[in-house]
Design an enzyme around this catalytic site. Structure first.
Site, mmCIF file in Angstrom:
data_model
loop_
_atom_site.group_PDB
_atom_site.id
_atom_site.type_symbol
_atom_site.label_atom_id
_atom_site.label_comp_id
_atom_site.label_asym_id
_atom_site.label_seq_id
_atom_site.Cartn_x
_atom_site.Cartn_y
_atom_site.Cartn_z
ATOM 1 N N GLY A 1 -18.403 3.464 -3.188
ATOM 2 C CA GLY A 1 -19.788 3.740 -2.594
ATOM 3 C C GLY A 1 -20.768 3.949 -3.753
ATOM 4 O O GLY A 1 -22.132 3.399 -3.914
ATOM 5 N N LYS B 1 0.864 -1.003 0.029
ATOM 6 C CA LYS B 1 -0.088 0.039 -0.123
ATOM 7 C C LYS B 1 0.936 1.359 0.157
ATOM 8 O O LYS B 1 2.095 1.188 0.493
ATOM 9 C CB LYS B 1 -0.835 0.023 1.237
ATOM 10 C CG LYS B 1 -1.968 0.808 1.020
ATOM 11 C CD LYS B 1 -3.191 0.168 0.351
ATOM 12 C CE LYS B 1 -4.441 1.080 0.263
ATOM 13 N NZ LYS B 1 -5.679 0.259 -0.462
ATOM 14 N N GLY C 1 -18.026 7.936 -3.221
ATOM 15 C CA GLY C 1 -16.757 7.895 -4.183
ATOM 16 C C GLY C 1 -16.992 6.733 -5.184
ATOM 17 O O GLY C 1 -17.982 6.203 -5.453
ATOM 18 N N ASN C 2 -15.793 6.302 -5.616
ATOM 19 C CA ASN C 2 -15.625 5.262 -6.518
ATOM 20 C C ASN C 2 -16.419 3.679 -5.938
ATOM 21 O O ASN C 2 -17.405 3.411 -6.572
ATOM 22 C CB ASN C 2 -14.015 4.720 -6.709
ATOM 23 C CG ASN C 2 -14.059 3.541 -7.620
ATOM 24 O OD1 ASN C 2 -14.543 2.363 -7.163
ATOM 25 N ND2 ASN C 2 -13.687 3.781 -8.758
ATOM 26 N N GLY D 1 -20.271 7.112 2.144
ATOM 27 C CA GLY D 1 -19.162 7.167 1.102
ATOM 28 C C GLY D 1 -19.990 6.990 -0.146
ATOM 29 O O GLY D 1 -20.586 6.015 -0.465
HETATM 30 P P1 NAD Z 1 -12.808 7.833 -2.911
HETATM 31 O O1 NAD Z 1 -12.188 8.699 -2.575
HETATM 32 O O2 NAD Z 1 -13.416 7.681 -4.307
HETATM 33 O O3 NAD Z 1 -14.375 7.780 -2.084
HETATM 34 C C1 NAD Z 1 -14.331 8.023 -0.661
HETATM 35 C C2 NAD Z 1 -16.046 8.595 -0.169
HETATM 36 O O4 NAD Z 1 -15.930 8.619 0.985
HETATM 37 C C3 NAD Z 1 -16.228 10.114 -0.903
HETATM 38 O O5 NAD Z 1 -17.582 10.012 -1.064
HETATM 39 C C4 NAD Z 1 -15.985 10.825 0.502
HETATM 40 O O6 NAD Z 1 -16.712 11.961 0.368
HETATM 41 C C5 NAD Z 1 -16.453 9.799 1.402
HETATM 42 N N1 NAD Z 1 -16.094 10.065 2.879
HETATM 43 C C6 NAD Z 1 -14.828 10.463 3.388
HETATM 44 N N2 NAD Z 1 -14.877 10.543 4.806
HETATM 45 C C7 NAD Z 1 -16.057 10.628 4.996
HETATM 46 C C8 NAD Z 1 -16.835 10.689 6.331
HETATM 47 N N3 NAD Z 1 -16.235 10.993 7.549
HETATM 48 N N4 NAD Z 1 -18.145 10.616 6.272
HETATM 49 C C9 NAD Z 1 -18.952 10.309 5.179
HETATM 50 N N5 NAD Z 1 -18.326 9.811 4.216
HETATM 51 C C10 NAD Z 1 -16.902 10.161 3.776
HETATM 52 O O7 NAD Z 1 -12.551 6.372 -2.299
HETATM 53 P P2 NAD Z 1 -12.867 4.903 -2.789
HETATM 54 O O8 NAD Z 1 -11.839 4.674 -3.691
HETATM 55 O O9 NAD Z 1 -14.248 4.702 -3.079
HETATM 56 O O10 NAD Z 1 -12.397 4.252 -1.687
HETATM 57 C C11 NAD Z 1 -13.491 3.883 -0.416
HETATM 58 C C12 NAD Z 1 -12.922 2.904 0.524
HETATM 59 O O11 NAD Z 1 -12.961 1.738 -0.272
HETATM 60 C C13 NAD Z 1 -11.621 3.016 1.429
HETATM 61 O O12 NAD Z 1 -11.601 2.503 2.371
HETATM 62 C C14 NAD Z 1 -10.781 2.269 0.166
HETATM 63 O O13 NAD Z 1 -9.472 1.880 0.516
HETATM 64 C C15 NAD Z 1 -11.382 1.194 -0.060
HETATM 65 N N6 NAD Z 1 -11.405 0.515 -1.118
HETATM 66 C C16 NAD Z 1 -11.268 0.914 -2.447
HETATM 67 C C17 NAD Z 1 -10.883 0.232 -3.818
HETATM 68 C C18 NAD Z 1 -10.897 0.853 -5.089
HETATM 69 O O14 NAD Z 1 -10.814 0.144 -6.075
HETATM 70 N N7 NAD Z 1 -11.251 2.110 -4.976
HETATM 71 C C19 NAD Z 1 -10.693 -1.149 -3.572
HETATM 72 C C20 NAD Z 1 -10.989 -1.836 -2.089
HETATM 73 C C21 NAD Z 1 -11.147 -1.004 -1.220
#
Ligand code: NAD
Length: 442
Positions: free
Chosen positions: A228, A111, A225-226, A223
Site C-alpha cells: 500500500g 505459499k 504496509g509494503n 493498507g
Molecule cells: P504488510 O504487512 O506490509 O501490510 C499490510 C497492511 O494492511 C498494513 O498497513 C496493515 O496495517 C493493513 N491492514 C491489515 N488489516 C487491515 C484492516 N482490517 N483494515 C485496514 N488495514 C489493514 O503486507 P503487504 O506485504 O503489504 O501485503 C498486503 C497484501 O498484498 C496481502 O494480501 C499480500 O498477500 C499481498 N501481496 C504482497 C506482496 C509483497 O511483495 N509484499 C506481493 C503480492 C501480494
C-alpha cells in the site's frame, strides 16, 4: 457439483477452485485438468517451538503448500498472522501458480504461513520462529525446488534470518533459496518497491484504456504496509491525487490530496497513518465508498463483500492484495461496470522482481535498479495487454481472462510432461501463448 455448492465464498481455497473450474470450462479442457489442479501437490504442517523471553516455551503452527511444479520450481511468500489457516495457505499457493503463469514466469505456486501475532513477539523470538520454520521445512525448500519470499508481516530482515538458517542446514551459501532478502545478501535492487510499482503500471494501463488522465484522477488505498505505501508513492509520482489511506489502526483523509512523501515519513515514524497532520480519520466502510477514480485494496482477503461492492463509486479497482474481493462482491462490481485489475495480474510485480532476483543470484551478476524497473514495466505492460486482448476476444471479465491464460499455460505444461492428456489443440480455443517471461536484454 456438490463440491461447488458447498463452497464457502470467503475461503480462498474454495474461491480459487471456483476460478479454476470456470477457466477449465471456458477452455473446454476437460474434467481431468480440474481434478489434477484442484489441490496443492504437497502440503506440510510443522510445529515450531520458540523459547520466550519470559522463560516459557510456545509452540507455533506453520504451513507450506506447494501447488504444482509443472512449469518450474514453486514460489511464494511466507505470512505471519493470527488468521493464517491451512485453507488460506492452500488457496494462496494456487493463486501463486496462476499469477506466475499469467506473467509467463518459469515457476509454479507455493505459499507459507505461521499462525502468530508478530506484534507480540520480541525481535529475538521472531528470529527463533523464522529460523525454526526453515529448519522444519528445509527438506522441501530450495532454489530449484521451492523458493520463499516476504508476505504479510515478513520483510527483508526475516528473509535474511531464513537464508542464514537454510545455509547452516545445507552447509553452503545458497542466495537463490529465498527472495526479498537484504541487498547485501544478494537481494535485488527494486524488490522492496516492486509490488507497489507493478500495481501502478497496471493502473496506468487501465487508465489509458478508460481515457482517464492520471493528473486529473484520485485514489484511495486500504493498507499502508509494503504494498500500500509504495502504491501510494508511485501513484503520487505519476500525478494521481491520493485522497485517503487506511491501516489496521486507522485512516487519513484529505479531499485535496494527501502529501504522500510526508505521509510516508509520518507512517514510518509512528507505525500508522492515523493522526497524520492535515487529515481526518476515515474508516474502511467510508474509504471503499469514496467517489474516487481508483480504489486499491492492499491489506488482506475478503474486504470487498457484496455489501461493500454496492457502495463502490470508483471506476477502477486495483487488487493489490491477494483475494480482496469476494465472488459475490465481484459479481456486483461487474454488473456495475467497475474495471477490475485482478490480483493475479495487479500485484504480480513482487514475484516478477523476485524472479529477477533469483536470476541474478543464479548468474552471480547484479543489475541496476533502472534495469530492474524497466524490465518490470515491460513485463507488466505486456501481461496487461495480453489479458485485456483475451478479455475482448473472448468477451470475458479481466479476471476470467487472466485465469484462462494462466490455466491454459499450466495445462500445457502438464501435458508436455505427460501428466495429462488434453483435447487435441484444434479443439481448444486457446489464447495466444505469449512467452513474456522470455525478455529481451535491455
Ligand atoms: P504488510 O504487512 O506490509 O501490510 C499490510 C497492511 O494492511 C498494513 O498497513 C496493515 O496495517 C493493513 N491492514 C491489515 N488489516 C487491515 C484492516 N482490517 N483494515 C485496514 N488495514 C489493514 O503486507 P503487504 O506485504 O503489504 O501485503 C498486503 C497484501 O498484498 C496481502 O494480501 C499480500 O498477500 C499481498 N501481496 C504482497 C506482496 C509483497 O511483495 N509484499 C506481493 C503480492 C501480494
Amino acid at each position: 457439483m456438490v463440491e461447488v455448492r458447498n463452497r464457502d465464498l470467503t475461503n480462498p481455497f474454495h474461491i480459487v477452485q471456483g476460478q479454476l473450474r470456470a477457466a477449465v470450462d471456458n477452455l473446454q479442457l476437460g474434467e481431468d485438468v480440474y481434478e489434477f489442479l484442484k489441490e496443492p501437490m504437497r502440503v506440510v504442517e510443522v510445529a515450531i517451538p520458540v523459547h520466550r523471553d519470559d522463560g516459557r516455551l510456545t509452540t507455533f503452527i506453520g504451513y507450506r503448500a506447494q501447488h504444482t511444479d509443472a512449469i518450474g520450481p514453486t514460489k511464494g511468500g511466507i505470512r505471519f498472522h493470527p488468521d493464517v489457516s491451512l485453507d488460506e495457505v492452500k488457496g494462496l499457493s494456487m493463486w501463486m501458480t496462476f499469477k506466475t503463469a499469467v506473467m509467463g514466469l518459469p515457476y509454479g505456486g507455493a505459499k507459507g504461513g505461521v499462525i502468530c501475532n508478530p506484534g507480540e513477539l520480541s525481535a529475538r523470538e521472531l528470529e527463533e520462529l523464522s529460523r525454526g520454520y526453515v529448519r522444519r521445512l528445509a527438506a522441501v525448500l530450495g532454489p530449484e525446488l521451492d523458493i520463499p519470499a516476504p508476505d504479510v508481516n515478513t520483510n527483508p530482515r526475516v528473509m535474511g534470518w531464513m537464508l542464514d538458517e537454510y545455509d547452516r542446514v545445507r552447509g553452503q551459501n545458497t542466495p537463490g533459496f529465498i527472495t526479498g532478502k537484504p541487498l547485501v545478501l544478494g537481494g535485488s535492487a527494486g524488490r522492496e518497491e516492486a509490488t507497489g510499482r507493478g500495481v501502478v503500471y497496471t493502473v496506468l494501463e487501465a487508465m489509458k484504456r478508460l481515457g482517464l488522465d492520471p493528473r486529473r484522477s484520485t485514489a484511495a488505498i486500504q493498507g499502508f504496509g509494503n504494498v500500500g505505501s509504495h502504491t501510494a508513492e508511485f501513484l503520487h509520482q505519476n500525478g494521481v491525487k491520493v485522497v485517503a489511506v487506511e491501516d489496521v489502526r486507522g485512516g487519513a483523509m484529505n479531499p485535496d490530496g494527501l502529501d504522500v512523501p510526508a505521509l510516508l515519513a509520518y507512517a514510518h515514524r509512528n507505525g500508522t497513518v492515523k493522526g497524520f497532520p492535515g487529515s481526518r480519520n476515515i474508516g474502511t466502510e467510508e474509504l471503499f465508498a469514496l467517489d474516487v477514480d481508483v480504489l486499491v485494496p492492499a491489506a488482506l482477503e475478503n474486504q470487498i463483500t457484496s455489501t461493500v461492492a454496492r457502495n463502490v463509486k470508483a471506476r477502477i479497482i486495483a487488487e493489490a492484495a491477494n483475494g480482496p474481493t469476494t465472488p459475490d462482491g465481484d459479481d456486483i462490481l461487474h454488473q456495475r461496470g467497475v474495471f477490475i485489475i485482478p490480483d493475479i495480474l495487479c500485484n504480480a510485480g513482487g514475484v516478477t522482481v523476485s524472479y529477477f532476483e533469483w536470476v541474478q543470484n543464479t548468474q552471480g551478476y547484479y543489475w541496476t535498479e533502472q534495469e530492474v524497473n524497466s524490465r518490470l514495466e515491460r513485463l507488466m505492460v505486456t501481461a496487461f495487454q495480453h489479458v485485456y486482448d483475451t478479455m475482448q476476444e473472448r468477451r470475458l471479465t479481466m479476471r476470467e481472462a487472466s485465469y484462462v491464460i494462466a490455466v491454459h499455460r499450466v495445462a500445457e505444461a502438464c501435458e508436455a510432461r505427460g501428466w495429462l492428456r488434453l483435447p487435441t489443440t484444434n479443439e481448444i480455443p486457446a489464447p495466444a501463448l505469449h512467452l513474456i517471461g522470455r525478455d529481451r536484454p535491455v
